[in-house]
Design a protein around this motif. Structure first.
Motif, PDB file in Angstrom:
ATOM      1  N   ARG A 240      -2.571  10.131  -4.311  1.00 50.97           N
ATOM      2  CA  ARG A 240      -3.310   8.681  -4.162  1.00 50.97           C
ATOM      3  C   ARG A 240      -2.746   7.384  -3.689  1.00 50.97           C
ATOM      4  NH1 ARG A 240      -5.086  12.135  -6.419  1.00 50.97           N
ATOM      5  NH2 ARG A 240      -7.208  13.548  -6.767  1.00 50.97           N
ATOM      6  N   TYR A 241      -3.404   6.670  -2.873  1.00 53.69           N
ATOM      7  CA  TYR A 241      -2.608   5.187  -2.593  1.00 53.69           C
ATOM      8  C   TYR A 241      -3.390   4.635  -3.102  1.00 53.69           C
ATOM      9  CZ  TYR A 241      -1.156   7.847   1.852  1.00 53.69           C
ATOM     10  OH  TYR A 241       0.040   8.432   2.467  1.00 53.69           O
TER      11      TYR A 241
ATOM     12  N   ILE B  12       1.085  -1.301   0.203  1.00 56.05           N
ATOM     13  CA  ILE B  12       0.537   0.279   0.278  1.00 56.05           C
ATOM     14  C   ILE B  12       0.750   1.078   0.137  1.00 56.05           C
ATOM     15  CG2 ILE B  12      -1.463   1.015   1.571  1.00 56.05           C
ATOM     16  CD1 ILE B  12      -2.525  -1.436   2.366  1.00 56.05           C
ATOM     17  N   GLY B  13       0.639   2.165  -1.361  1.00 54.22           N
ATOM     18  CA  GLY B  13       2.122   3.244  -1.597  1.00 54.22           C
ATOM     19  C   GLY B  13       1.336   4.119  -1.959  1.00 54.22           C
ATOM     20  N   ALA B  14       1.353   5.510  -1.992  1.00 56.20           N
ATOM     21  CA  ALA B  14       0.799   6.474  -2.529  1.00 56.20           C
ATOM     22  C   ALA B  14       1.960   6.951  -4.421  1.00 56.20           C
ATOM     23  CB  ALA B  14       1.185   8.172  -1.716  1.00 56.20           C
TER      24      ALA B  14
ATOM     25  N   HIS C 138      -6.874   2.976  -2.366  1.00 53.60           N
ATOM     26  CA  HIS C 138      -6.933   1.912  -0.432  1.00 53.60           C
ATOM     27  C   HIS C 138      -7.209   3.472   0.172  1.00 53.60           C
ATOM     28  CE1 HIS C 138      -5.621  -0.096   2.263  1.00 53.60           C
ATOM     29  NE2 HIS C 138      -5.713   0.761   3.001  1.00 53.60           N
TER      30      HIS C 138
END
Ligand SMILES: [Zn+2]
Lengths: 307, 222
Positions: free
Chosen positions: A271-272, A174-176, A292
């Motif tokens: 955004r994620y 989970i990252g941007a 996410h």
């Protein structure tokens, strides 16, 4: 390390298990003379020096010329300058920005994925995404601290029909998206080789008409690592509902192809995302991607741990 | 040789604005050491854009103030940040933004001002702010733990330079989590379809925040 040094070490590597002692300086001096001063093609220089080793040092000819490079799995590639062979599937082709490079991208087997480079002077037929090949006599290399395999003139690429699976273990990150890279948005590709055109030119085929494609090259960052990812038309459509046709229409309405890029930046940058994929070096091969957002129970859990 | 890309660290403004000590890394890379022993070369932050001000008429040099639940970040955008500059005209106040950028220390007469040079700015939605607060809380708590255990050289150095009150940081994290958790709960209720009707009166057009929650002291000083 200079090319001459690399080539020297590649020759020495072949003699690793041999009884013959050869001075590195001796080979390197000759290699430099041939490659740097006389500009002899690398493969010719290598051949010349190997012949010299046979004559002067009595190295058995087959040790140098006939040496089979062992068939290995990608996870076993940990050292540079190893001659190896691989059975692998081409999982992603990138744009090469050097005229010395014919093709560059990622190949994978069930143990991992790794970057590969096919040098232009290797004179190979081009490989295709999704197809599997036996890459024979390729040499491992380390570039910016990551392993890769180089395919040169003494290598061979043979298409194979056996099915090669990619690693079963995907990671989920989970990252941007913190940055868009060049050649994102509505791009044009060469009709012949699919390379991305730069100012209407393919550096292999010159001026071509080209066809449209939609993609995003971006950096995904989870605060611990950063990964380079590529989103294809399908990913983009799923995330923001923009198809290639939509993108072409947007460009036409605005009389500007860059308006597609602006729109994609507006909707994706900062955004994620939850991304499922396979990691190879600093690259993350995207299998599945979605926006996410957290749930209130995530906050509760963290707060409870604080009490 | 191209260096490995620097990761964008997550820090609350409370920790960021108290980071004054710079460390020379390998080669030309500089890091800012935070009071909790994190090395910053690039950060990713999310907050409410509260001020956007052009410094001088038509200079195209901008000063921004962005608030998270723990305080404010300052940022300056000029011609050397072309991608950020591109979007600056479209930004409204107040509005939720995400910023990727490099920390910068301005040496004032009496104190240092820690500011950001944005590489990219994006207008984002509440979900982004919510997740950012959650992950930044997690990272901050990890750093607090490393400080407690004096786990690494940077933690030891941070103790030496800042001697931080860890309880104060824990309270800040707690407050940030609580403030956002409520928003997340409200959103979850709204998104439940069967309850949509009874929630109809709730007007959720913007990002709700109370000024008292933010540290506005340095703004008031000016
Ligand atoms: Zn072409």
């Amino acid at each position: 390390m200079s090319r001459a040094e690399k080539l020297t070490d590649q020759i020495l590597e072949k003699l690793k298990n041999s009884d013959v002692r050869v001075k590195r300086e001796d080979i390197l001096k000759r290699m430099r003379l041939l490659v740097e001063e006389f500009k002899v093609p690398e493969s010719e220089a290598v051949k010349t020096i190997m012949n010299y080793l046979v004559k002067e040092y009595g190295v058995p000819r087959e040790e140098l010329f006939e040496r089979e490079s062992p068939l290995v799995k990608i996870s076993e590639i940990v050292k540079p300058n190893q001659w190896i062979s691989l059975k692998a599937k081409v999982v992603q082709l990138w744009d090469s920005n050097s005229p010395n490079v014919s093709q560059v991208g990622l190949i994978g087997d069930e143990t991992g994925i790794i970057k590969f480079v096919i040098w232009a002077k290797a004179g190979m037929n081009e490989v295709e995404e999704g197809k599997s090949y036996l890459f024979k006599n390729v040499v491992t290399d380390s570039f910016q601290g990551r392993m890769q395999v180089n395919i040169g003139r003494t290598s061979k690429i043979v298409e194979i029909s056996e099915e090669i699976n990619l690693p079963p273990r995907e990671m989920e990150i989970i990252g941007a998206i913190v940055s868009f890279q060049q050649n994102s948005g509505l791009i044009k590709r060469c009709n012949i080789c699919k390379r991305v055109l730069s100012k209407g030119l393919c550096h292999e085929h010159g001026k071509v008409e080209g066809y449209d494609d939609l993609r995003v090259k971006a950096v995904l960052d989870d605060g611990l690592n950063s990964y380079e990812i590529i989103l294809n038309e399908e990913n983009i459509k799923e995330l923001v509902g923009m198809s290639l046709e939509d993108a072409i229409r947007i460009a036409q309405e605005n009389l500007d192809r860059n308006s597609v890029l602006s729109e994609l930046k507006q909707r994706l940058l900062g955004r994620y995302f939850a991304v499922k994929g396979i990691r190879g070096g600093r690259y993350l091969l995207v299998r599945d991607i979605s926006f996410h957002k957290p749930e209130s129970k995530d906050f509760e859990e963290l707060l409870e741990a604080l009490v | 040789m191209i260096r490995k890309r620097e990761v964008a660290k997550r820090v609350f403004s409370f920790e960021f604005s108290r980071s004054t000590h710079q460390i020379q890394g390998d080669g030309v890379v500089k890091y800012l050491l935070t009071p909790l022993g994190e090395r910053l070369n690039r950060v990713f932050i999310v907050g409410v854009l509260l001020e956007k001000e052009e410094i001088g008429a038509d200079t195209n040099f901008w000063r921004l103030r962005v608030s998270d639940p723990t305080g404010s970040f300052y940022a300056t955008v000029g011609k050397f940040q072309p991608e950020a500059l591109e979007i600056i005209g479209d930004l409204n106040v107040p509005e939720l933004v995400a910023i990727v950028g490099k920390p910068r220390v301005f040496e004032g007469v009496s104190r240092k001002l820690i500011s950001l040079r944005p590489e990219n700015i994006a207008v984002v939605d509440l979900a982004v702010r919510d997740y950012w607060v959650l992950e930044t809380a997690r990272r901050t708590l990890e750093r607090i733990e490393a400080m407690e255990k004096r786990e690494n050289e940077d933690a030891k150095l941070a103790w030496q330079i800042y001697n931080p009150d860890l309880n104060e940081y824990i309270e800040v994290v707690k407050k940030a989590l609580m403030s956002v958790k409520e928003d997340v709960e409200v959103m979850e209720k709204i998104e439940e379809p069967e309850r949509a009707e009874e929630e109809e009166e709730f007007d959720f057009t913007g990002f709700e925040f109370e000024e008292e929650e933010f540290d506005l002291s340095d703004l008031l000083e000016e």
